[in-house]
Design an enzyme around this catalytic site. Sequence first.
Site, PDB file in Angstrom:
ATOM      1  CG  HIS A  87      -2.302  -0.897   0.946  1.00 42.30           C
ATOM      2  ND1 HIS A  87      -3.176  -0.917   0.364  1.00 42.30           N
ATOM      3  CD2 HIS A  87      -2.092  -2.176   1.602  1.00 42.30           C
ATOM      4  CE1 HIS A  87      -3.997  -1.720   0.604  1.00 42.30           C
ATOM      5  NE2 HIS A  87      -3.381  -2.828   1.241  1.00 42.30           N
TER       6      HIS A  87
ATOM      7  CG  ASP B 194      -3.171  -4.286   5.142  1.00 43.66           C
ATOM      8  OD1 ASP B 194      -2.368  -3.307   5.072  1.00 43.66           O
ATOM      9  OD2 ASP B 194      -4.307  -4.073   4.644  1.00 43.66           O
ATOM     10  CD  GLU B 195      -5.683  -5.991   1.613  1.00 45.91           C
ATOM     11  OE1 GLU B 195      -6.826  -6.470   1.589  1.00 45.91           O
ATOM     12  OE2 GLU B 195      -5.305  -4.621   1.476  1.00 45.91           O
ATOM     13  CB  VAL B 196       2.836  -7.332   1.403  1.00 45.42           C
ATOM     14  CG1 VAL B 196       4.128  -7.099   0.762  1.00 45.42           C
ATOM     15  CG2 VAL B 196       2.634  -6.428   2.755  1.00 45.42           C
TER      16      VAL B 196
END
Length: 616
Positions: A267, A333-335
């Site tokens: 992100h 998160d969400e890498v």
Amino acid sequence: MKNLFTALLFSFLVYNANAQQSGIPLIPQPSQLTLGNSSLKISGQTTIALPKDKAHQTLVNHFREQLAAVLNTNIKTIVAPLSKNSISFVIKKDFPKDAYQLDVSKKNVVISASEPAGWFYGWQTFMQMLRLKLEEGKAISLTELSIKDEPKFGWRGLMIDVSRHFFSKEVLKRYIDQMAKYKFNVLHLHLTDNQGWRLEIKQLPKLTSVGAWRVPRTGYWSGMPAPAPEEKATYGGYYSQEDIKDLVVYAKQRFVDIVPEIDLPGHSLAFVASYPEISCTKTPQQVLAGDPWNAKRTNVVCVGNDSTYTKIDQIITEIAEIFPSKYIHIGGDEVTRNYWSNCPVCQNRITKEGLKNVDELQSYFVNRVAKMVIAKGKIPIGWYETLEKGLDSNIVQMSWKDEKGAVKSSKEGKKVILTPAFLTYLDFYQGDPYLENAPFTVNRLSNSYKFNPLPAGINVKNVLGGQGSLWTEQVPNERKLQFMTWPRGFTLSENLWSTAPKLSWPDFFNRIEAHLPLLTVDSTNYSSYFYDAIISAKKGQNDEVLLNIDTEIPGLAVYYSFDDTDPDQFYPKYNGQALAIPKGAKNIRVVSYKDAVQKSRIVRLPISELKKRAKL
């Protein structure tokens, strides 16, 4: 929280039945409420007694200004506590932290607490009582009562994503005002993401000169057009460090802690666009406007390069200086880890640190950044992710996918904050998905009331609390920000503060209805989609579509039409039986009424959409 079990048991045993029958629809409901027989009139003749400690004079003046605004008259302050028709503040050292006692007698009002925060929460309860009376159009005569109350959790938060859309300092102040009225005490700011960097870092000026701006776009987030050649990035904004200092002072006066978040290592496109050398590809990037339009974008930092950590340390150093909160959220998160798989620098880091793979490399990165936060005297928070190698036990886990992560981490001795998406995410739509432009899925008002911050199996002593989280892909302005928060924010306030036995959904909704006019008085927008009829479809015999209609709120009457006219209370009333669709009908329209008053919008759904739902 300290003495949580004792408080829960005690409140269950002694909670006065008058609290639910009193006609005082407080949110959140207090631990104990006992009613008397006499009353006290609050008017322009009422005075506020200053506490002996002059250090609290600013707070009491704030109370005086609020009361004067409600009564539309001047209110005097005096130095004679417990005098007739006065509101006095008393220190009682033996009270738990943030607890208060509010006593209204026929002579005066007394708010007791061990510290000013307790006074503040008692004052919010007192102001609710006054404002609810005003909305009823009655004289401001308060029934004699005694309230004893304390919070269930120390973390009672709301999160705003200010990266996807930027919200000014003034917008945030108004948001804090509403939070404080319902005893929230944490504003979590998601300051960075792929779509914008929102905080001035003086050592890294490109973060705001480049990372805070993107090309202007309006409309649905998904499939947003890519920037045209030479198109200027003019949409965005950021908070200067002076803005943050001002905002922090404003929030502190309302006992709200502002917790900053810098989302790493994924992100991070706004970070990478500002300083391409921190990425694995080192190629120029643009801040996103909407959902990804460039599959080659690099929104992950290079975690093998020491220079990346140098810049991150500069960022955390400045954040620690301007935010007094003891917490700093570092994302996690969400890498997308494929960049690291193809990056020789990252692969070299894996070898050097004796790691097995890129999954363990992420754990290494998070732990290294967490140590930076700890070195600044702060506590790191991260979004819960399942990683192969363990994380530093000092990292508070914010469980977002569901409750399982919080249960697991709490049993491992880690502190946890719960924000399970399907119960607390405020960007999820509130009405029929066909009529809304919000992404993902539904979180209706009644569903958010089901949120239990203490799910089965959790280690209670490691639960800090919970929060509602508002991601802003489809929230472009303040009115939509308010609309997505309220009245679901009421359910979160109740679940995070109240230690009293939980009310049934119909009983709690009656309280919500009493507070909706107060939002209107405050010029705060809110959703009324909870009044909408809910239409479901199933496959019947011979592939016909059968429709069922339900309501989220009990006591509603639903009227419908298939002839493309708008129904009202003189149209056919739904009787609970499945409806067959007449031949030739293109749409169904439904509307709900309560006591002959229209409560919902007219919901229009195409028959073709309902056939999809019936899987025909």
